[in-house]
Write a protein that holds these residues in place. Sequence first.
Motif, PDB file in Angstrom:
ATOM      1  N   ASP A 106      12.552 -13.539  12.649  1.00  0.00           N
ATOM      2  CA  ASP A 106      12.899 -13.047  11.306  1.00  0.00           C
ATOM      3  C   ASP A 106      12.213 -13.943  10.288  1.00  0.00           C
ATOM      4  OD1 ASP A 106      14.157 -11.776   9.193  1.00  0.00           O
ATOM      5  OD2 ASP A 106      16.173 -12.495   9.673  1.00  0.00           O
ATOM      6  N   HIS A 169      21.294 -17.165   8.596  1.00  0.00           N
ATOM      7  CA  HIS A 169      22.103 -16.803   9.770  1.00  0.00           C
ATOM      8  C   HIS A 169      21.481 -17.345  11.047  1.00  0.00           C
ATOM      9  CE1 HIS A 169      18.911 -13.780  10.443  1.00  0.00           C
ATOM     10  NE2 HIS A 169      18.886 -13.738   9.118  1.00  0.00           N
ATOM     11  N   HIS A 176      21.370 -11.035  13.678  1.00  0.00           N
ATOM     12  CA  HIS A 176      22.261 -11.868  12.866  1.00  0.00           C
ATOM     13  C   HIS A 176      23.363 -12.437  13.757  1.00  0.00           C
ATOM     14  CE1 HIS A 176      20.686  -9.188   9.520  1.00  0.00           C
ATOM     15  NE2 HIS A 176      20.262 -10.402   9.234  1.00  0.00           N
ATOM     16  N   ALA A 200      17.935 -18.823  10.829  1.00  0.00           N
ATOM     17  CA  ALA A 200      17.016 -18.390   9.770  1.00  0.00           C
ATOM     18  C   ALA A 200      17.538 -18.959   8.460  1.00  0.00           C
ATOM     19  CB  ALA A 200      16.943 -16.875   9.711  1.00  0.00           C
ATOM     20  N   GLU A 202      16.962 -18.737   4.498  1.00  0.00           N
ATOM     21  CA  GLU A 202      16.294 -17.748   3.649  1.00  0.00           C
ATOM     22  C   GLU A 202      16.801 -17.753   2.212  1.00  0.00           C
ATOM     23  OE1 GLU A 202      17.008 -13.608   4.512  1.00  0.00           O
ATOM     24  OE2 GLU A 202      18.381 -14.087   6.130  1.00  0.00           O
ATOM     25  N   GLU A 233      11.693 -17.080   3.911  1.00  0.00           N
ATOM     26  CA  GLU A 233      12.508 -17.261   5.115  1.00  0.00           C
ATOM     27  C   GLU A 233      11.660 -17.663   6.315  1.00  0.00           C
ATOM     28  OE1 GLU A 233      14.069 -13.567   6.717  1.00  0.00           O
ATOM     29  OE2 GLU A 233      15.733 -14.610   7.695  1.00  0.00           O
TER      30      GLU A 233
HETATM   31 MG    MG Z   1      17.186 -13.051   7.850  1.00  0.00          MG
END
Ligand code: MG
Length: 250
Positions: A106, A169, A176, A200, A202, A233
Amino acid sequence: MIVIKTASELKLMKTAGRISQRALRLAGEAVEPGVTTAEIDRLVKKYIEEQGAVPSFLGYGGFPASCCISVNNVVIHGIPSDKCILKQGDIVSIDVGAYIGGYHGDNAWTFACGDISEEAQRLLDAAKQALFEGIKQAQAGNRIGHIGHAVQTYAELRSYSVVRDYVGHGVGAKLHEEPKVPNYGVPTQGAKLLPGMVIAIEPMINMGSHRVKVLKDNWTTVTADGKLSAHFEHTLAVTPDGPVILTLPD
Ligand code: MG
């Protein structure tokens, strides 16, 4: 529950991260005046599928596209559209993930469309650096709160605000996972970071107030005051040797 990843899982996650990163880079290279966000979405989908991966966002909670493209005052979750034609001076946040080998990557970046204003460029520079200030704190033994505190301090010292309603997350077999990673807070808050955690970070950084609202499509999230917002991110692993970013170029 926070899932700790093994070395072999981290290797798989690196593959997912690399494809996510390349998809994001490809999308960023396509940002120019006259291009529609739907065209960029199609490029992203094609690239990810050619790698044998699946766009993480496509169908996630019913999301109708392979990436989120959020222009100017749109903070996150912008839906790519043939009607959204990029123009000179726009700032374009693209968020994309890829799923392969059982794991997700991500990442997100805000790109300039042609020449942008100095104030927009300053926002982008600050939001990007806020991300890296957060990443520096992703050290085993620190708490989640160290990350948010570093991001918030960096952004607010430059008179920007940090979005509260959406946070980073954990990442893994699910896009997630726990823990939540706020971009604000104090170092004593949140779970302790352990080697093998993948998160992650972000930050969504606004030029005006931190307040946001969701439009009638139930996705598009905009700044309440209509001012610009930027979003950066990376997915990274906490290791005994410090943070290892999984969504970096080779
Ligand atoms: Mg994300």
